[in-house]
Design an enzyme around this catalytic site. Structure first.
Site, PDB file in Angstrom:
ATOM      1  N   SER B 123       0.817  -1.213   0.000  1.00 56.87           N
ATOM      2  CA  SER B 123       0.000   0.000   0.000  1.00 56.87           C
ATOM      3  C   SER B 123       0.852   1.266   0.000  1.00 56.87           C
ATOM      4  O   SER B 123       0.347   2.350  -0.254  1.00 56.87           O
ATOM      5  CB  SER B 123      -0.949   0.014   1.205  1.00 56.87           C
ATOM      6  OG  SER B 123      -0.288   0.445   2.357  1.00 56.87           O
ATOM      7  N   LYS B 164       0.987   4.218   7.016  1.00 53.13           N
ATOM      8  CA  LYS B 164       0.250   5.120   6.109  1.00 53.13           C
ATOM      9  C   LYS B 164       0.728   6.558   6.262  1.00 53.13           C
ATOM     10  O   LYS B 164       1.419   6.905   7.208  1.00 53.13           O
ATOM     11  CB  LYS B 164      -1.249   5.083   6.470  1.00 53.13           C
ATOM     12  CG  LYS B 164      -1.956   3.766   6.225  1.00 53.13           C
ATOM     13  CD  LYS B 164      -2.359   3.628   4.767  1.00 53.13           C
ATOM     14  CE  LYS B 164      -3.208   2.367   4.537  1.00 53.13           C
ATOM     15  NZ  LYS B 164      -2.503   1.120   4.944  1.00 53.13           N
TER      16      LYS B 164
END
Lengths: 205, 205
Positions: B123, B164
């Site tokens: 990701s 993230k």
DNA sequence: TTGTCATAAAAACATTTGTACTCTAATACA
DNA sequence: TGTATTAGAGTACAAATGTTTTTATGACAA
């Protein structure tokens, strides 16, 4: 007791601790008490002993009693970092486990004559090597040790040094970027000097 | 003089050198001659002196004369690697210059409580953080020290730990992947625990 | 003030430790 | 075989170094 830092050390202790870490980083061995005495501008070893005792009690340093210059910084110093687990970058599944392994950077650095290069440009972006990254390279002793797919830094006379995938097909050598925007470079063996082979990538944020 | 290694040391010198490197890596300080004597199974310090002298003459170690336990391994050890210049990853322009800077990995590692995480998934691939990379993180003391755009590892209860981008808009917190295939996660501040902030990325090939 | 505590100085001490020297054993070489 | 060279053992010594003790000083609270 005057403290200014956010840790639990006095100014004097802090100053000594910082000096010690510096010294040990530079000289690879422990300073003697009298050296510390001088560095702190003192005229007697006793205050240093007291500060060292405090540093030890608070868990910053340790040493072998009675032995000269046997201090150790208790911190995971130098090149070992505890690996706390894994993070999902995508799945959101893994959780912090207290795995007690260590990431040992020195493993790579201990090899002979490792050197670093700054990466310029984005031709290796698809290999996750970005502009500004540092690549750690191992000198290539022997051309025949290279395998297809290795990432190498190669000097192509007249062109310069470049970081590319190494590929050998028959007598031809191809230097391929990991970015489709760049064309592969086709060369004869004697047209190229291989300087290093990629060991690791380091990116400081 | 029997030598078996490819360097110019005798077996005895080689064995001693390896032992010293090991000792210094483990204890962060130099061993004494009598310690080496015991480790080599000798009963007198003289042979160690002689071996040390040879190691020094051949440029492997150095020490401060007369001072106890002041050896140094001459090699660029531990966490410093010479930066030999930059490589073009694209333009093919730069050339090896003998810039004499050092890449100092310890700069990052010296911070308090640095820890590492293994990256799982893709990701963050557009931030050039790939599956299998190690990310070096700094514990977050204070939520308010986070800036938009920082990369953080966050524990979202019930979901797990994830890596993230941190983004704050008003009272909302967004955790965004660096991969358009993943949707941003929208959270309240009390729904998330921030564990660490990205300091560096390490990838061993 | 008085007493307590922490720090610094000074001196003395014991051990660790690097170094030097002699002697012997092993090894290499002609 | 004999000689030269090297490695190891043993010993001794001086310097470096950690440790202890005693005393002095200044800060701070009762």
């Amino acid at each position: 007791m005057t403290t200014s830092e956010s840790n639990n050390l006095t100014d004097a202790q802090n100053e000594l601790y910082a000096w010690i870490k510096n010294y040990m980083m530079e000289f690879q061995h422990s300073p003697s008490i009298r050296q510390m005495m001088q560095a702190m501008g003192l005229k007697s070893p006793a205050p240093i002993q007291s500060r060292l005792k405090h540093l030890q009690e608070k868990g910053y340093i340790s040493w072998q009693e009675g032995k000269a210059r046997t201090m150790q910084i208790v911190d995971e110093i130098a090149s070992k970092v505890p690996i706390m687990g894994s993070v999902a970058a995508g799945g959101l599944i893994e959780t912090f486990s207290d795995v007690n392994e260590n990431l040992d950077l020195s493993e790579v650095l201990q090899k002979k004559n490792v050197f670093a290069l700054t990466v310029n440009g984005d031709s290796m972006i698809d290999a996750c090597i970005a502009h500004g990254d540092m690549v750690l390279m191992e000198p290539i002793k022997d051309y025949y040790s290279l395998r297809n797919g290795d990432i190498v830094s190669a000097l192509v006379p007249g062109l310069g040094t470049t970081l590319k995938y190494f590929l050998k097909k028959g007598n031809k050598i191809f230097l391929e970027a990991a970015n489709p925007a760049y064309e592969p470079i086709e060369l004869e063996l004697d047209q190229v000097i291989f300087q290093g082979k990629l060991l690791a990538v380091w990116r400081k944020v």
